[in-house]
Design a protein around this motif. Sequence first.
Motif, mmCIF file in Angstrom:
data_model
loop_
_atom_site.group_PDB
_atom_site.id
_atom_site.type_symbol
_atom_site.label_atom_id
_atom_site.label_comp_id
_atom_site.label_asym_id
_atom_site.label_seq_id
_atom_site.Cartn_x
_atom_site.Cartn_y
_atom_site.Cartn_z
ATOM 1 N N GLN A 25 0.959 -0.950 -0.257
ATOM 2 C CA GLN A 25 0.641 -0.141 -0.162
ATOM 3 C C GLN A 25 0.595 1.207 0.164
ATOM 4 O O GLN A 25 0.762 2.336 -1.140
ATOM 5 N N TYR A 26 2.236 1.692 0.642
ATOM 6 C CA TYR A 26 2.750 2.677 1.105
ATOM 7 C C TYR A 26 3.786 2.456 -0.468
ATOM 8 O O TYR A 26 3.318 4.198 -0.751
ATOM 9 N N LEU A 27 3.742 1.481 -1.086
ATOM 10 C CA LEU A 27 4.832 1.879 -2.470
ATOM 11 C C LEU A 27 3.628 2.015 -3.346
ATOM 12 O O LEU A 27 3.937 3.055 -3.847
ATOM 13 N N LEU A 31 3.595 6.296 -2.797
ATOM 14 C CA LEU A 31 4.641 6.524 -3.784
ATOM 15 C C LEU A 31 4.661 6.541 -5.227
ATOM 16 O O LEU A 31 5.309 6.550 -5.725
ATOM 17 N N THR A 32 3.772 5.919 -5.316
ATOM 18 C CA THR A 32 2.309 5.686 -7.022
ATOM 19 C C THR A 32 4.274 4.867 -7.850
ATOM 20 O O THR A 32 4.371 5.075 -8.647
ATOM 21 N N PHE A 33 4.475 3.560 -7.141
ATOM 22 C CA PHE A 33 4.326 2.761 -7.939
ATOM 23 C C PHE A 33 3.690 1.761 -8.436
ATOM 24 O O PHE A 33 3.363 1.536 -8.599
ATOM 25 N N ASN A 34 5.183 1.313 -10.011
ATOM 26 C CA ASN A 34 4.253 0.380 -10.511
ATOM 27 C C ASN A 34 3.785 -0.401 -9.191
ATOM 28 O O ASN A 34 3.999 -1.217 -8.456
ATOM 29 N N ILE A 35 2.573 -0.870 -9.201
ATOM 30 C CA ILE A 35 1.749 -2.085 -8.871
ATOM 31 C C ILE A 35 1.977 -3.530 -8.600
ATOM 32 O O ILE A 35 2.179 -4.100 -7.901
ATOM 33 N N ASN A 36 2.443 -3.645 -10.334
ATOM 34 C CA ASN A 36 3.220 -4.841 -9.494
ATOM 35 C C ASN A 36 4.412 -4.773 -9.478
ATOM 36 O O ASN A 36 4.631 -6.079 -8.796
ATOM 37 N N ALA A 37 5.447 -3.684 -9.049
ATOM 38 C CA ALA A 37 6.623 -3.538 -8.064
ATOM 39 C C ALA A 37 5.916 -3.502 -7.420
ATOM 40 O O ALA A 37 6.766 -4.078 -6.036
ATOM 41 N N ALA A 38 5.161 -3.576 -6.648
ATOM 42 C CA ALA A 38 4.850 -3.090 -5.125
ATOM 43 C C ALA A 38 3.756 -4.300 -4.903
ATOM 44 O O ALA A 38 5.377 -4.567 -3.476
#
Length: 130
Positions: A25-27, A31-38
């Motif tokens: 959730q945080y990432l 932090l708007t990371f790509n959802i797969n990376a998060a």
Amino acid sequence: MIKKEILVFIFVGVLTVLIDFILYQYLYLYLTFNINAAKGLGFCAGTSFAYFANRFWTFGDKANVSGSIYRFIPLYFFTLVTNIIVNLVVLETLNYFLYIEYIAFIVATACSAVLNFLGMKFYVFRSTKI
């Protein structure tokens, strides 16, 4: 014995999922990371905790099984890939649902939890004694 292992595994799993979920959730959301990376990074953080917690708490009587870390790594790599794929499939399939990120997270986590328990019980921390 297996009933106790399942209960401890569930407790460790809840803690593992909390680590995974909070980081995911945080990432993703903050932090708007790509959802797969998060999802992958959250899973990996939970995995690190899960190895040691399950080794010492859940399957403690088998903790000294030689090579367990070398069996744990491919198991968790497989379940990581499964987790990300299931998460993505649910996101894409049910994208019109409210709170779909939560639904996808729960479904992906449930799938990998079952695979992880079975893999740790019968592969990673298995006894080599006959």
